[in-house]
Scaffold this motif. Sequence first.
Motif, PDB file in Angstrom:
ATOM      1  N   THR A 156      40.352  30.629  30.231  1.00 59.67           N
ATOM      2  CA  THR A 156      41.045  31.914  30.034  1.00 59.67           C
ATOM      3  C   THR A 156      40.185  33.019  30.705  1.00 59.67           C
ATOM      4  OG1 THR A 156      39.308  32.090  28.133  1.00 59.67           O
ATOM      5  CG2 THR A 156      41.400  30.823  27.720  1.00 59.67           C
ATOM      6  N   PRO A 157      40.828  34.327  30.691  1.00 58.14           N
ATOM      7  CA  PRO A 157      40.159  35.397  31.307  1.00 58.14           C
ATOM      8  C   PRO A 157      38.841  35.698  30.579  1.00 58.14           C
ATOM      9  CG  PRO A 157      42.371  35.927  31.013  1.00 58.14           C
ATOM     10  CD  PRO A 157      42.324  34.475  30.351  1.00 58.14           C
ATOM     11  N   LEU A 205      31.822  32.608  32.222  1.00 60.93           N
ATOM     12  CA  LEU A 205      31.340  31.821  32.987  1.00 60.93           C
ATOM     13  C   LEU A 205      30.784  31.863  34.268  1.00 60.93           C
ATOM     14  CD1 LEU A 205      30.842  28.507  32.921  1.00 60.93           C
ATOM     15  CD2 LEU A 205      33.089  28.254  33.585  1.00 60.93           C
ATOM     16  N   SER A 206      31.566  32.943  34.939  1.00 59.95           N
ATOM     17  CA  SER A 206      31.570  33.484  36.464  1.00 59.95           C
ATOM     18  C   SER A 206      30.675  34.658  36.362  1.00 59.95           C
ATOM     19  CB  SER A 206      32.629  33.958  36.809  1.00 59.95           C
ATOM     20  OG  SER A 206      33.321  35.012  36.216  1.00 59.95           O
ATOM     21  N   ALA A 249      40.542  34.711  36.533  1.00 56.48           N
ATOM     22  CA  ALA A 249      40.927  33.153  36.567  1.00 56.48           C
ATOM     23  C   ALA A 249      39.646  32.667  37.454  1.00 56.48           C
ATOM     24  CB  ALA A 249      42.103  32.792  37.461  1.00 56.48           C
ATOM     25  N   CYS A 250      39.468  31.363  37.054  1.00 48.94           N
ATOM     26  CA  CYS A 250      38.024  30.643  37.596  1.00 48.94           C
ATOM     27  C   CYS A 250      38.236  29.346  37.641  1.00 48.94           C
ATOM     28  CB  CYS A 250      36.548  31.243  36.927  1.00 48.94           C
ATOM     29  SG  CYS A 250      36.704  30.512  35.026  1.00 48.94           S
ATOM     30  N   THR A 251      37.284  28.832  38.537  1.00 51.39           N
ATOM     31  CA  THR A 251      37.167  27.313  38.695  1.00 51.39           C
ATOM     32  C   THR A 251      36.469  26.707  37.554  1.00 51.39           C
ATOM     33  OG1 THR A 251      35.261  27.385  40.020  1.00 51.39           O
ATOM     34  CG2 THR A 251      37.375  27.371  41.049  1.00 51.39           C
ATOM     35  N   CYS A 279      34.793  32.677  40.018  1.00 52.91           N
ATOM     36  CA  CYS A 279      35.794  33.626  39.893  1.00 52.91           C
ATOM     37  C   CYS A 279      36.702  33.342  41.117  1.00 52.91           C
ATOM     38  CB  CYS A 279      35.297  35.105  39.663  1.00 52.91           C
ATOM     39  SG  CYS A 279      36.800  36.092  39.390  1.00 52.91           S
ATOM     40  N   THR A 280      38.073  33.153  40.849  1.00 47.41           N
ATOM     41  CA  THR A 280      38.970  32.983  41.791  1.00 47.41           C
ATOM     42  C   THR A 280      39.996  34.229  41.879  1.00 47.41           C
ATOM     43  OG1 THR A 280      40.492  31.850  40.538  1.00 47.41           O
ATOM     44  CG2 THR A 280      39.001  30.673  41.952  1.00 47.41           C
ATOM     45  N   LEU A 281      40.099  35.085  40.859  1.00 42.25           N
ATOM     46  CA  LEU A 281      41.102  36.202  40.784  1.00 42.25           C
ATOM     47  C   LEU A 281      40.407  37.164  39.876  1.00 42.25           C
ATOM     48  CD1 LEU A 281      44.135  36.711  41.679  1.00 42.25           C
ATOM     49  CD2 LEU A 281      44.784  35.858  39.424  1.00 42.25           C
ATOM     50  N   CYS A 282      40.956  38.365  40.155  1.00 41.79           N
ATOM     51  CA  CYS A 282      40.494  39.548  39.442  1.00 41.79           C
ATOM     52  C   CYS A 282      41.500  39.759  38.330  1.00 41.79           C
ATOM     53  CB  CYS A 282      40.178  40.830  40.320  1.00 41.79           C
ATOM     54  SG  CYS A 282      38.939  40.656  41.461  1.00 41.79           S
TER      55      CYS A 282
END
Length: 183
Positions: free
Chosen positions: A5-6, A12-13, A20-22, A27-30
Amino acid sequence: MAWNTPVGCQALSKNAQCGACTSDGACTLCANANHILVPLNAIYINAAGQGSQCMAPADVQKEGLAITGKAVSIPTGCKEVDTEFKCIRCANTQSLTNGKCVALASGSKCKTTLPFYQYCAQCDATGKKCLTCNGSRSPPTGVTDGRCALPCKQLFGIGCSKCNQAKCATTDAKYAQGRKRMM
């Protein structure tokens, strides 16, 4: 709180603007669709790991100019830059081709099932094997089994020029003092 979740991704990131993250916390997306993902080690010499921040395109260009000493060009649709402030990933329906974000059908022609297809500049005729990667994910170490892998600078920081998956093997003297230090 779930990691995907955001809010979970932000924790986590350690990127308060992550959308979004792995599962390993990258983090993979703002969260803000107009912002660009920037690795911390592009700006700070002592940033370790996969830390990132989200910045408006104008701020990315300003930091890039201040750090590299030359103007950086961010194409419309860019979602992520590398440690040299070069766009390496466009929106999911686009590929980075000749420095522009274009529709997948007219760009790299990679299948979306290819791991890291967003980072591929050109796929083979089947669309299942990447031939060249974007930005610092470029060969010789960037293409692994037909897909673009993470580069040394993003894995181990701006000062790493050659690495394996476990450690940095060669440091880049060019960046020994070339980035800001985190406070």
